[in-house]
Scaffold this motif. Structure first.
Motif, PDB file in Angstrom:
ATOM      1  N   ASP A   1       0.830  -1.218   0.000  1.00 48.66           N
ATOM      2  CA  ASP A   1       0.000   0.000   0.000  1.00 48.66           C
ATOM      3  C   ASP A   1       0.858   1.260   0.000  1.00 48.66           C
ATOM      4  OD1 ASP A   1      -2.506  -1.127  -0.155  1.00 48.66           O
ATOM      5  OD2 ASP A   1      -2.743  -1.307   2.022  1.00 48.66           O
ATOM      6  N   ALA A   2       2.055   1.169   0.629  1.00 47.70           N
ATOM      7  CA  ALA A   2       2.954   2.326   0.702  1.00 47.70           C
ATOM      8  C   ALA A   2       3.853   2.423  -0.533  1.00 47.70           C
ATOM      9  CB  ALA A   2       3.812   2.233   1.957  1.00 47.70           C
ATOM     10  N   GLY A   3       3.678   1.509  -1.500  1.00 48.15           N
ATOM     11  CA  GLY A   3       4.485   1.549  -2.721  1.00 48.15           C
ATOM     12  C   GLY A   3       5.916   1.081  -2.522  1.00 48.15           C
ATOM     13  N   GLN A   4       6.147   0.267  -1.485  1.00 45.16           N
ATOM     14  CA  GLN A   4       7.509  -0.199  -1.189  1.00 45.16           C
ATOM     15  C   GLN A   4       7.732  -1.618  -1.702  1.00 45.16           C
ATOM     16  OE1 GLN A   4       7.414   0.121   3.059  1.00 45.16           O
ATOM     17  NE2 GLN A   4       7.626   2.342   3.088  1.00 45.16           N
ATOM     18  N   GLN A   5       9.009  -1.970  -1.849  1.00 45.23           N
ATOM     19  CA  GLN A   5       9.375  -3.333  -2.217  1.00 45.23           C
ATOM     20  C   GLN A   5       9.603  -4.175  -0.955  1.00 45.23           C
ATOM     21  OE1 GLN A   5      12.694  -1.856  -4.738  1.00 45.23           O
ATOM     22  NE2 GLN A   5      11.958  -3.314  -6.267  1.00 45.23           N
ATOM     23  N   ILE A   6       9.331  -5.478  -1.078  1.00 49.31           N
ATOM     24  CA  ILE A   6       9.473  -6.386   0.063  1.00 49.31           C
ATOM     25  C   ILE A   6      10.338  -7.564  -0.368  1.00 49.31           C
ATOM     26  CG2 ILE A   6       8.277  -7.864   1.719  1.00 49.31           C
ATOM     27  CD1 ILE A   6       6.183  -5.368  -0.166  1.00 49.31           C
ATOM     28  N   LEU A   7      11.243  -7.982   0.510  1.00 56.69           N
ATOM     29  CA  LEU A   7      12.073  -9.168   0.278  1.00 56.69           C
ATOM     30  C   LEU A   7      11.724 -10.227   1.312  1.00 56.69           C
ATOM     31  CD1 LEU A   7      14.469 -10.843  -0.815  1.00 56.69           C
ATOM     32  CD2 LEU A   7      15.958  -9.492   0.689  1.00 56.69           C
ATOM     33  N   VAL A   8      11.398 -11.439   0.843  1.00 56.50           N
ATOM     34  CA  VAL A   8      11.156 -12.582   1.727  1.00 56.50           C
ATOM     35  C   VAL A   8      12.206 -13.637   1.402  1.00 56.50           C
ATOM     36  CG1 VAL A   8       9.543 -14.367   2.476  1.00 56.50           C
ATOM     37  CG2 VAL A   8       8.680 -12.113   1.782  1.00 56.50           C
ATOM     38  N   LEU A   9      13.052 -13.966   2.372  1.00 55.38           N
ATOM     39  CA  LEU A   9      14.085 -14.978   2.187  1.00 55.38           C
ATOM     40  C   LEU A   9      13.586 -16.326   2.703  1.00 55.38           C
ATOM     41  CD1 LEU A   9      17.346 -13.138   3.346  1.00 55.38           C
ATOM     42  CD2 LEU A   9      16.598 -13.560   1.008  1.00 55.38           C
ATOM     43  N   LEU A  10      13.742 -17.364   1.878  1.00 54.86           N
ATOM     44  CA  LEU A  10      13.406 -18.730   2.264  1.00 54.86           C
ATOM     45  C   LEU A  10      14.671 -19.582   2.215  1.00 54.86           C
ATOM     46  CD1 LEU A  10      10.090 -19.341   0.262  1.00 54.86           C
ATOM     47  CD2 LEU A  10      10.326 -18.667   2.641  1.00 54.86           C
ATOM     48  N   PRO A  11      14.801 -20.579   3.097  1.00 57.68           N
ATOM     49  CA  PRO A  11      16.060 -21.331   3.142  1.00 57.68           C
ATOM     50  C   PRO A  11      16.205 -22.398   2.072  1.00 57.68           C
ATOM     51  CG  PRO A  11      14.569 -22.103   4.850  1.00 57.68           C
ATOM     52  CD  PRO A  11      13.896 -20.933   4.192  1.00 57.68           C
TER      53      PRO A  11
ATOM     54  N   MET B   1      10.800  -3.548   3.523  1.00 53.04           N
ATOM     55  CA  MET B   1      10.733  -4.540   4.591  1.00 53.04           C
ATOM     56  C   MET B   1      11.461  -5.803   4.160  1.00 53.04           C
ATOM     57  SD  MET B   1       7.349  -6.164   6.458  1.00 53.04           S
ATOM     58  CE  MET B   1       6.994  -7.422   5.266  1.00 53.04           C
ATOM     59  N   ILE B   2      12.070  -6.506   5.129  1.00 50.82           N
ATOM     60  CA  ILE B   2      12.726  -7.793   4.874  1.00 50.82           C
ATOM     61  C   ILE B   2      12.143  -8.821   5.844  1.00 50.82           C
ATOM     62  CG2 ILE B   2      14.904  -9.076   4.858  1.00 50.82           C
ATOM     63  CD1 ILE B   2      16.349  -6.422   4.394  1.00 50.82           C
ATOM     64  N   VAL B   3      11.849 -10.008   5.313  1.00 47.34           N
ATOM     65  CA  VAL B   3      11.415 -11.140   6.143  1.00 47.34           C
ATOM     66  C   VAL B   3      12.401 -12.284   5.914  1.00 47.34           C
ATOM     67  CG1 VAL B   3       9.605 -12.828   6.609  1.00 47.34           C
ATOM     68  CG2 VAL B   3       8.981 -10.496   5.932  1.00 47.34           C
ATOM     69  N   VAL B   4      12.882 -12.875   7.008  1.00 48.91           N
ATOM     70  CA  VAL B   4      13.702 -14.084   6.922  1.00 48.91           C
ATOM     71  C   VAL B   4      12.880 -15.203   7.546  1.00 48.91           C
ATOM     72  CG1 VAL B   4      15.916 -15.167   7.449  1.00 48.91           C
ATOM     73  CG2 VAL B   4      15.785 -12.685   7.159  1.00 48.91           C
ATOM     74  N   ASP B   5      12.276 -16.052   6.698  1.00 52.02           N
ATOM     75  CA  ASP B   5      11.435 -17.131   7.208  1.00 52.02           C
ATOM     76  C   ASP B   5      12.298 -18.338   7.554  1.00 52.02           C
ATOM     77  OD1 ASP B   5       9.185 -18.412   8.015  1.00 52.02           O
ATOM     78  OD2 ASP B   5       8.141 -18.318   6.095  1.00 52.02           O
ATOM     79  N   GLU B   6      11.884 -19.096   8.563  1.00 55.04           N
ATOM     80  CA  GLU B   6      12.691 -20.215   9.085  1.00 55.04           C
ATOM     81  C   GLU B   6      14.118 -19.709   9.383  1.00 55.04           C
ATOM     82  OE1 GLU B   6      11.126 -22.817   9.783  1.00 55.04           O
ATOM     83  OE2 GLU B   6       9.422 -22.933   8.424  1.00 55.04           O
ATOM     84  N   ALA B   7      14.194 -18.619  10.139  1.00 53.60           N
ATOM     85  CA  ALA B   7      15.453 -17.874  10.309  1.00 53.60           C
ATOM     86  C   ALA B   7      16.542 -18.665  11.008  1.00 53.60           C
ATOM     87  CB  ALA B   7      15.185 -16.570  11.076  1.00 53.60           C
ATOM     88  N   HIS B   8      16.189 -19.771  11.648  1.00 48.53           N
ATOM     89  CA  HIS B   8      17.194 -20.588  12.335  1.00 48.53           C
ATOM     90  C   HIS B   8      17.970 -21.472  11.366  1.00 48.53           C
ATOM     91  CE1 HIS B   8      13.749 -23.209  11.715  1.00 48.53           C
ATOM     92  NE2 HIS B   8      14.610 -24.208  11.727  1.00 48.53           N
ATOM     93  N   GLU B   9      17.527 -21.585  10.124  1.00 44.38           N
ATOM     94  CA  GLU B   9      18.041 -22.602   9.204  1.00 44.38           C
ATOM     95  C   GLU B   9      19.526 -22.422   8.880  1.00 44.38           C
ATOM     96  OE1 GLU B   9      17.466 -25.373   7.213  1.00 44.38           O
ATOM     97  OE2 GLU B   9      15.979 -25.704   8.780  1.00 44.38           O
ATOM     98  N   VAL B  10      20.261 -23.519   8.925  1.00 46.07           N
ATOM     99  CA  VAL B  10      21.693 -23.520   8.646  1.00 46.07           C
ATOM    100  C   VAL B  10      21.970 -23.147   7.191  1.00 46.07           C
ATOM    101  CG1 VAL B  10      23.764 -24.975   8.616  1.00 46.07           C
ATOM    102  CG2 VAL B  10      22.061 -25.263  10.418  1.00 46.07           C
ATOM    103  N   SER B  11      21.035 -23.445   6.289  1.00 46.74           N
ATOM    104  CA  SER B  11      21.289 -23.163   4.866  1.00 46.74           C
ATOM    105  C   SER B  11      21.339 -21.675   4.556  1.00 46.74           C
ATOM    106  CB  SER B  11      20.230 -23.845   3.988  1.00 46.74           C
ATOM    107  OG  SER B  11      18.931 -23.532   4.445  1.00 46.74           O
ATOM    108  N   PHE B  12      21.018 -20.809   5.510  1.00 43.77           N
ATOM    109  CA  PHE B  12      21.233 -19.372   5.294  1.00 43.77           C
ATOM    110  C   PHE B  12      22.722 -19.012   5.387  1.00 43.77           C
ATOM    111  CE2 PHE B  12      16.646 -18.613   6.487  1.00 43.77           C
ATOM    112  CZ  PHE B  12      16.285 -18.116   5.244  1.00 43.77           C
ATOM    113  N   LYS B  13      23.532 -19.931   5.875  1.00 41.50           N
ATOM    114  CA  LYS B  13      24.986 -19.686   5.941  1.00 41.50           C
ATOM    115  C   LYS B  13      25.643 -20.232   4.682  1.00 41.50           C
ATOM    116  CE  LYS B  13      28.783 -18.438   8.154  1.00 41.50           C
ATOM    117  NZ  LYS B  13      29.944 -19.049   7.707  1.00 41.50           N
ATOM    118  N   GLN B  14      26.333 -19.371   3.960  1.00 41.82           N
ATOM    119  CA  GLN B  14      27.045 -19.769   2.745  1.00 41.82           C
ATOM    120  C   GLN B  14      28.403 -20.346   3.137  1.00 41.82           C
ATOM    121  OE1 GLN B  14      26.285 -18.771  -0.734  1.00 41.82           O
ATOM    122  NE2 GLN B  14      28.240 -18.422  -1.670  1.00 41.82           N
TER     123      GLN B  14
END
Length: 721
Positions: free
Chosen positions: A235-245, A308-321
């Motif tokens: 509604d505010a015309g912003q972009q959103i990023l959702v990260l999935l593992p 806005m940024i969302v990191v879903d399942e934020a505990h996941e090890v696969s977020f570490k490169q």
């Protein structure tokens, strides 16, 4: 500007100065083409004071050749590149390369020829042409992509083009994505969900840095909460990023997103075709891509107006490169939100200990959802002591688990068996001489995969066919599979319950979004009775008829030298347990273990998460481990074993004596040979106050190594092999 300092993608050369020709406009962040010897290179204009180098007289400067037709990288993104390079001891060039991840996106507007059925028929119909025409109904793509969809060769389709059955269509590579509507299908939220989502919406509207830890039990509706914040940002015309593992989670999330907003989001992951990457990158940079759902690399894309940024399942090890720039996307997401001044939501049913500690200290705002949505109850959890309730000889499932599976099958309910081990068996040996099949490139056993009839290395990808005779002694029919993998468990289920429909869910079987979507559709339609899967099935999936979860070997994750083993085991088992009883029917979880009294297993059985985290927190505090201390690793590797050993000795022999910093090693890595390279490791343990990165940089800077030696630095490591 009449001169410009460039960050180029060759870390060995460092920044280079150029002259800006008359009439050319550049600014910090501009992407430009510059000469380097006889070649042309891409560079990013950077602030001179932030990239110090020896000054070059104006008369010696070569002119820039062109400005690439993409928006300049914003100052906030440049600061993120600098922070990531500094924190993870990486070069600026290697981090910046992740931002310009689509070379095709830098070439300006373009069109591409795609093909679709014209409605005509070929002069001569063959079985392949018939199959292709049936498969391509309603499809439009390039010849290569259509060939993949139809399962035929490019030549078959080119023949259909020549016959006029497929007609060409010119497509704008940068055609806009459909617009998402915040009011398309507004859900009914519980009181607890409404309170959490309102807090997120307030943060989006405030447009300030606000890190949240969304801590909700499995099935509590965390996704619906943050999707309401997504609606506010739209509604505010912003972009959103959702990260999935995991890529396998993407299809389920896309469908959920489309149900809520009327159109799928923009997707970013490594399996995208080059044309899809180009289109997504340019839309993100232009600000027309509203919501981006992606893997960790999506974090470095040049968003025009990120809100806005969302990191879903934020505990996941696969977020570490673990290769290249060894960053943790969860932590970098928080830093990007800090630089861009926007809210970031870390969502998890089993948060990382580091995240809980940040909430405890007041850095993150913790929002809790204690109950499942819609009155669904958390499952009953019980342990099966395998030293007492032993499986039948040659089998791996205890009698009580087998009986529970049969009951669910008779009631037309689903069962999920979890074993975090791909393939049929982790080891194959000769019963005659004891020969074991080992990878020629790694110090690891080859894993038998009976579905693909291969012996495979899960570290380097090496594959070979199982031989009819032992390579060592020549004995025929003497090879024995040792230990269970998911394929072996699936075979056991088929023997016990021959009428049951069994599906194996691993990264081998669900290796594309399409296959993952097909699996989810079958499970939801009730076409699968028993799912046998690895950690891939521990999160993100919602199957209302799944009422029984069996953990085949809960002790598996506690083996080896993983310093986070207990936490990781708790997270995996708790997550997979959360798949049970998510609908109206109650769920049950049976955990097979040989150590029911182990603190992590006892906490899981008691459903006492707080007790486990308290005990683990005290153990970490006592050991000076994260989040109360710092870890870093130095990994030395070479194709020459003596060379790797000598380089590791050189590093170990020059280690500094710094207060509050303890250095262990060098020692051969647990996986001492990986992809043909011999490996040694040093582990650094330091107090939070110690400047570990500065210590490592000053330590390694004066050292020189042979050309074949690689020295990698891993800050906050998750892998210890």
């Amino acid at each position: 500007m009449n001169r410009a300092r460039l960050l180029i993608f060759n870390a060995a050369l460092g920044p280079l100065d150029y002259r800006v020709p008359e009439g050319m406009h550049v600014e910090p962040g501009s992407v430009v083409v510059a000469p380097l010897g006889p070649r042309q290179i891409i560079g990013i204009v950077w602030e001179e004071e932030r990239l110090p180098t020896d000054p070059v007289p104006d008369a010696k400067l070569r002119p820039l050749l062109a400005v690439v037709p993409v928006p300049p990288l914003k100052a906030e993104l440049r600061r993120l590149i600098e922070w990531t390079a500094d924190y993870y001891c990486a070069s600026l060039a290697s981090v910046a390369r992740m931002v310009l991840a689509s070379g095709g996106a830098l070439r300006g507007p373009a069109t591409i020829t795609e093909y679709r059925l014209s409605g005509g028929l070929p002069e001569r119909m063959t079985p392949q042409r018939q199959a292709a025409i049936e498969a391509l109904e309603g499809e439009q793509a390039t010849i290569r992509e259509l060939a993949g969809i139809a399962g035929v060769s490019d030549g078959v389709l080119r023949g259909l083009v020549n016959q006029g059955v497929l007609e060409p269509v010119q497509v704008d590579c940068d055609r806009p994505y459909p617009r998402a509507r915040a009011d398309y299908a507004v859900p009914v939220l519980s009181d607890a969900q409404s309170a959490v989502s309102e807090r997120f919406i307030d943060a989006v509207r405030a447009r300030e840095f606000a890190p949240f830890l969304l801590d909700g039990v499995t099935g509590s509706g965390k996704t619906e909460c943050y999707l309401e914040a997504v609606a506010a940002a739209l509604d505010a015309g912003q972009q959103i990023l959702v990260l999935l593992p995991e890529i396998a989670l993407t299809e389920a999330f896309l469908r959920r997103f489309e149900d809520r907003f009327g159109t799928p989001p923009v997707v970013w992951h490594s399996s995208l075709k080059s044309t899809e990457r180009r289109r997504a990158w340019r839309a993100i940079a232009a600000g027309t891509a509203q919501v981006v759902v992606g893997a960790r690399s999506a974090l470095f894309l040049p968003y025009a107006n990120l809100g806005m940024i969302v990191v879903d399942e934020a505990h996941e090890v696969s977020f570490k490169q673990d290769e290249g720039v060894r960053y943790n996307a969860r932590d970098v997401a928080v830093m990007r939100a800090h630089f861009e001044k926007l809210p970031v939501i870390l969502a998890s049913a089993t948060p990382a200990l580091e995240s809980l500690q940040m909430a405890e200290s007041g850095v993150y705002e913790r929002l809790v959802l204690d109950d499942r949505y819609g009155g669904a109850r958390l499952p009953e959890i019980d342990t099966l002591d395998l030293t007492v309730e032993k499986p039948e000889r040659g089998r791996w499932l205890a009698p009580r688990l087998v009986e529970a599976m049969k009951e669910r099958f008779e009631r037309r309910e689903q069962t999920l068996l979890f074993l975090n081990r791909r393939g049929y068996a982790p080891l194959t040996l000769c019963r005659n001489c004891g020969f074991r099949f080992q990878c020629p490139n790694c110090s690891a056993w080859l894993v038998e995969h009976r579905l693909s009839r291969r012996l495979s290395c899960h570290h380097c990808g090496h594959e070979t066919q199982p031989p009819p005779a032992c390579p060592e002694c020549g004995e025929l029919d003497c090879l024995v599979a040792c230990g269970p993998g998911v394929e072996r468990i699936a075979d056991e289920v088929a023997e016990i319950m021959p009428e049951a429909r069994v599906a194996v869910a691993t990264s081998d079987t669900l290796n594309s979004p399409e296959k993952a979507a097909a699996f989810v559709a079958e499970a939801e339609a009730g076409a699968i009775d028993v799912i046998v899967g690895t950690q891939l099935v521990t999160k993100g999936f919602h199957f209302p008829e799944l009422t029984l979860v069996g953990v085949v070997d809960a002790d598996l994750g506690l083996e080896g030298g993983d310093l986070r083993a207990a936490e990781r085991t708790y997270q995996q088992v708790a997550q997979v347990a959360g798949r049970a009883g998510r609908g109206a029917k109650p769920g049950e979880v049976l955990i097979q273990t040989r150590h029911p009294d182990a603190p992590v297993i006892a906490a899981l059985a008691a459903g006492d998460r707080d007790a486990f985290y308290e005990a683990e927190t005290e153990a970490r505090r006592h050991a000076g481990a994260p989040p109360f201390g710092r870890w870093a690793a130095i990994i030395v590797s070479s194709e020459d074993e003596a060379e790797a050993k000598e380089a590791a000795r050189l590093i170990g022999g020059t280690q500094p004596n710094v207060p509050d910093v303890m250095i262990l090693g060098p020692a051969p890595a647990p996986l001492s040979l990986l992809r043909g390279r011999y490996r040694y490791r040093l582990l650094i343990n330091a107090r939070r106050s110690a400047q570990v990165q500065d210590v490592i940089r000053q330590w390694l800077a004066p050292l020189r190594f042979p050309q074949g030696v690689r020295v990698s630095i891993d800050i906050d490591p998750y892998s210890f092999v």
